[in-house]
Design an enzyme around this catalytic site. Structure first.
Site, mmCIF file in Angstrom:
data_model
loop_
_atom_site.group_PDB
_atom_site.id
_atom_site.type_symbol
_atom_site.label_atom_id
_atom_site.label_comp_id
_atom_site.label_asym_id
_atom_site.label_seq_id
_atom_site.Cartn_x
_atom_site.Cartn_y
_atom_site.Cartn_z
ATOM 1 N N PHE A 174 0.816 -1.214 0.000
ATOM 2 C CA PHE A 174 0.000 0.000 0.000
ATOM 3 C C PHE A 174 0.852 1.269 0.000
ATOM 4 C CE2 PHE A 174 -2.394 2.871 3.124
ATOM 5 C CZ PHE A 174 -3.024 3.589 2.115
ATOM 6 N N ILE A 175 1.692 1.448 1.015
ATOM 7 C CA ILE A 175 2.504 2.662 1.101
ATOM 8 C C ILE A 175 3.643 2.616 0.090
ATOM 9 C CG2 ILE A 175 3.930 4.096 2.620
ATOM 10 C CD1 ILE A 175 2.323 2.989 4.988
ATOM 11 N N THR A 187 3.451 -10.954 -1.230
ATOM 12 C CA THR A 187 2.575 -11.680 -0.316
ATOM 13 C C THR A 187 1.128 -11.302 -0.604
ATOM 14 O OG1 THR A 187 2.646 -9.934 1.365
ATOM 15 C CG2 THR A 187 4.374 -11.615 1.442
ATOM 16 N N ASP A 237 12.293 -12.239 -1.410
ATOM 17 C CA ASP A 237 12.099 -12.067 0.021
ATOM 18 C C ASP A 237 13.312 -11.333 0.592
ATOM 19 O OD1 ASP A 237 11.810 -12.409 2.794
ATOM 20 O OD2 ASP A 237 11.009 -14.436 2.596
ATOM 21 N N ILE A 238 13.092 -10.310 1.412
ATOM 22 C CA ILE A 238 14.220 -9.573 1.982
ATOM 23 C C ILE A 238 15.057 -10.437 2.915
ATOM 24 C CG2 ILE A 238 13.192 -7.281 1.752
ATOM 25 C CD1 ILE A 238 12.514 -7.454 4.784
ATOM 26 N N THR A 291 6.412 2.549 12.534
ATOM 27 C CA THR A 291 5.046 2.848 12.935
ATOM 28 C C THR A 291 5.000 3.515 14.300
ATOM 29 O OG1 THR A 291 2.935 1.801 13.553
ATOM 30 C CG2 THR A 291 4.905 0.487 13.836
ATOM 31 N N ASP A 292 3.925 4.257 14.543
ATOM 32 C CA ASP A 292 3.735 4.835 15.877
ATOM 33 C C ASP A 292 3.356 3.785 16.914
ATOM 34 O OD1 ASP A 292 1.138 4.321 15.012
ATOM 35 O OD2 ASP A 292 0.374 6.337 15.399
ATOM 36 N N GLU A 293 2.990 2.597 16.483
ATOM 37 C CA GLU A 293 2.555 1.558 17.424
ATOM 38 C C GLU A 293 3.681 1.067 18.325
ATOM 39 O OE1 GLU A 293 -0.260 -1.408 16.239
ATOM 40 O OE2 GLU A 293 -0.714 -0.351 14.379
ATOM 41 N N TYR A 338 2.963 -7.623 16.400
ATOM 42 C CA TYR A 338 3.355 -6.774 15.271
ATOM 43 C C TYR A 338 4.213 -5.604 15.726
ATOM 44 C CZ TYR A 338 2.928 -2.704 12.249
ATOM 45 O OH TYR A 338 3.206 -1.567 11.525
ATOM 46 N N ALA A 357 5.792 -5.144 18.458
ATOM 47 C CA ALA A 357 7.037 -5.590 19.095
ATOM 48 C C ALA A 357 8.110 -5.895 18.057
ATOM 49 C CB ALA A 357 6.777 -6.807 19.973
ATOM 50 N N LYS A 387 8.255 -4.559 15.022
ATOM 51 C CA LYS A 387 8.671 -3.291 14.428
ATOM 52 C C LYS A 387 9.611 -2.530 15.370
ATOM 53 C CE LYS A 387 7.742 -1.600 11.061
ATOM 54 N NZ LYS A 387 8.420 -1.645 9.729
ATOM 55 N N LEU A 408 -9.162 -1.026 8.443
ATOM 56 C CA LEU A 408 -10.462 -0.478 8.815
ATOM 57 C C LEU A 408 -11.194 0.233 7.684
ATOM 58 C CD1 LEU A 408 -12.601 0.323 10.930
ATOM 59 C CD2 LEU A 408 -11.176 2.290 11.499
ATOM 60 N N ARG A 431 -10.294 -7.025 20.397
ATOM 61 C CA ARG A 431 -9.147 -7.906 20.253
ATOM 62 C C ARG A 431 -8.234 -7.766 21.475
ATOM 63 N NH1 ARG A 431 -6.395 -4.680 15.308
ATOM 64 N NH2 ARG A 431 -5.267 -3.086 16.449
#
Length: 350
Positions: free
Chosen positions: A11-12, A35, A58-59, A132-134, A158, A160, A162, A198, A288
């Site tokens: 996407f990005i 993928t 694949d990286i 990511t900000d996560e 996820y 963790a 990143k 979403l 979740r």
């Protein structure tokens, strides 16, 4: 310049490559494993451009060493990642493999290549890691914003992985002198996003007259960033950012998930009126595990140092996004292959 982009069919990544080919004179090599969430149709408009090339790999593959050496990039922009929180909860191993092991392999390939460069080429080389900000965790119960000094407190497998990748990139800079920059962005939305996230999920379910599932009560808050604004920021950081620095990129659009869904419904009520309101399709489902309540980015640093500002408000960006999906249902059908179950995935926030 030569730009090597990993994850360029995502996407990005695809939005970034379209921007680079359409707005710069740089050569671009797209590296993507292809993928489920990658799709070369996103790059149809530029696939035959003489400054663009693609390699499926694949990286994690050791062949990345030869690819980097042969292409001789000026800048590596690393976007390849497993990025869907729900999938990481179901199975963390692919996230560890791609986000941690893959980043390690790419860093080593970059380090080996960097060691062969002369002084002038070393001065121009950059390794840009897109995160990511996560990684910062949860801002529940506060009015605070994530800044570049916020401690890491990832909540999901996820985030963790990143966070682990971010730490590796910083370590390769500190230990080996690899010239790196890191960006941490808020939730992206826009054209060509895989329909498990979403906004596209809700749009497509609504267009089908299907239930619009929302986790918990829908009170989770995210800072929404239009993807075209994001890629402009990425290009600025890659070419003008200070080596060793981190830049947070946010859209200044904090919105509750329930309000995101309601806004989509209102747009669709006008775009294709039905004998019912689309909001009537909303249902609430079990939340979740470990679902963060709020993310919000302080983008002061990139705004002051590099002069970046998001151009889209959430209202204008969402309108464009809904209209794009409505006009491109054929693309959506192609990417929703037979083993993908939208209803099982529920209503996602990144």
């Amino acid at each position: 310049m030569k730009m090597l982009i990993t994850g360029g069919a995502g996407f990005i990544g695809s939005a970034l490559i379209r921007y680079l080919i359409e707005n710069t004179e740089h050569q671009v090599l797209n590296i993507d494993k292809l993928t489920y969430a990658s799709n070369l149709v996103c790059l149809k408009s530029i696939e035959n451009h003489p400054r663009y090339q693609f390699q499926q790999i694949d990286i994690c593959d050791k062949a990345m060493f030869n690819i980097v050496n042969n292409f001789e990039p000026t800048i590596i922009m690393h976007l390849a990642a497993e990025s869907h929180v729900d999938r990481s909860i179901d199975s963390g191993l692919p996230f560890i493999q791609t986000n941690i092991v893959g980043t390690f392999n790419l860093l080593e390939a970059a380090r080996h290549y960097y060691s062969t460069l002369d002084k002038d080429k070393k001065a121009n080389f950059r390794f840009h890691h897109i995160s990511t900000d996560e990684v910062y965790g949860d801002l529940e119960g506060t009015n605070a914003l994530f800044n570049e000094q916020t401690p890491y407190q990832p909540s999901s497998p996820y985030s963790a992985t990143k966070a682990s990748a971010d730490h590796l990139v910083r370590a390769w800079h500190r230990t080996y002198g690899l010239p790196v920059v890191i960006t941490n962005c808020s939730n992206n939305y826009g054209y060509y996003q895989f329909p498990e996230k979403l906004i596209p999920l809700i749009i497509l379910n609504a267009l089908d007259g299907q239930p619009l599932p929302i986790y918990g009560t829908g009170e989770q808050i995210r800072d929404w960033l239009f993807v075209d604004d994001h890629v402009k920021a990425l290009y600025l950081v890659a070419t003008q950012g200070k080596i060793g620095e981190t830049y947070n990129i946010g859209g200044h659009n904090e919105v509750k998930n329930i309000d995101v869904v309601k806004n989509i419904c209102r747009i669709l009520d006008k775009l294709r009126p039905k004998d019912y309101l689309h909001e009537s399709l909303i249902i609430f489902v079990t939340d979740r595990p470990g679902h963060d309540a709020r993310y919000a980015i302080d983008a002061t640093k990139i705004e002051k140092e590099l002069g970046w500002q998001p151009q889209e408000t959430f209202e204008t960006g969402l309108q464009k996004t809904v209209e794009w999906y409505w006009a491109n249902l054929d693309w959506c059908q192609r990417v929703l292959h037979s083993n993908y179950d939208r209803q099982r995935l529920g209503s996602q926030s990144n």
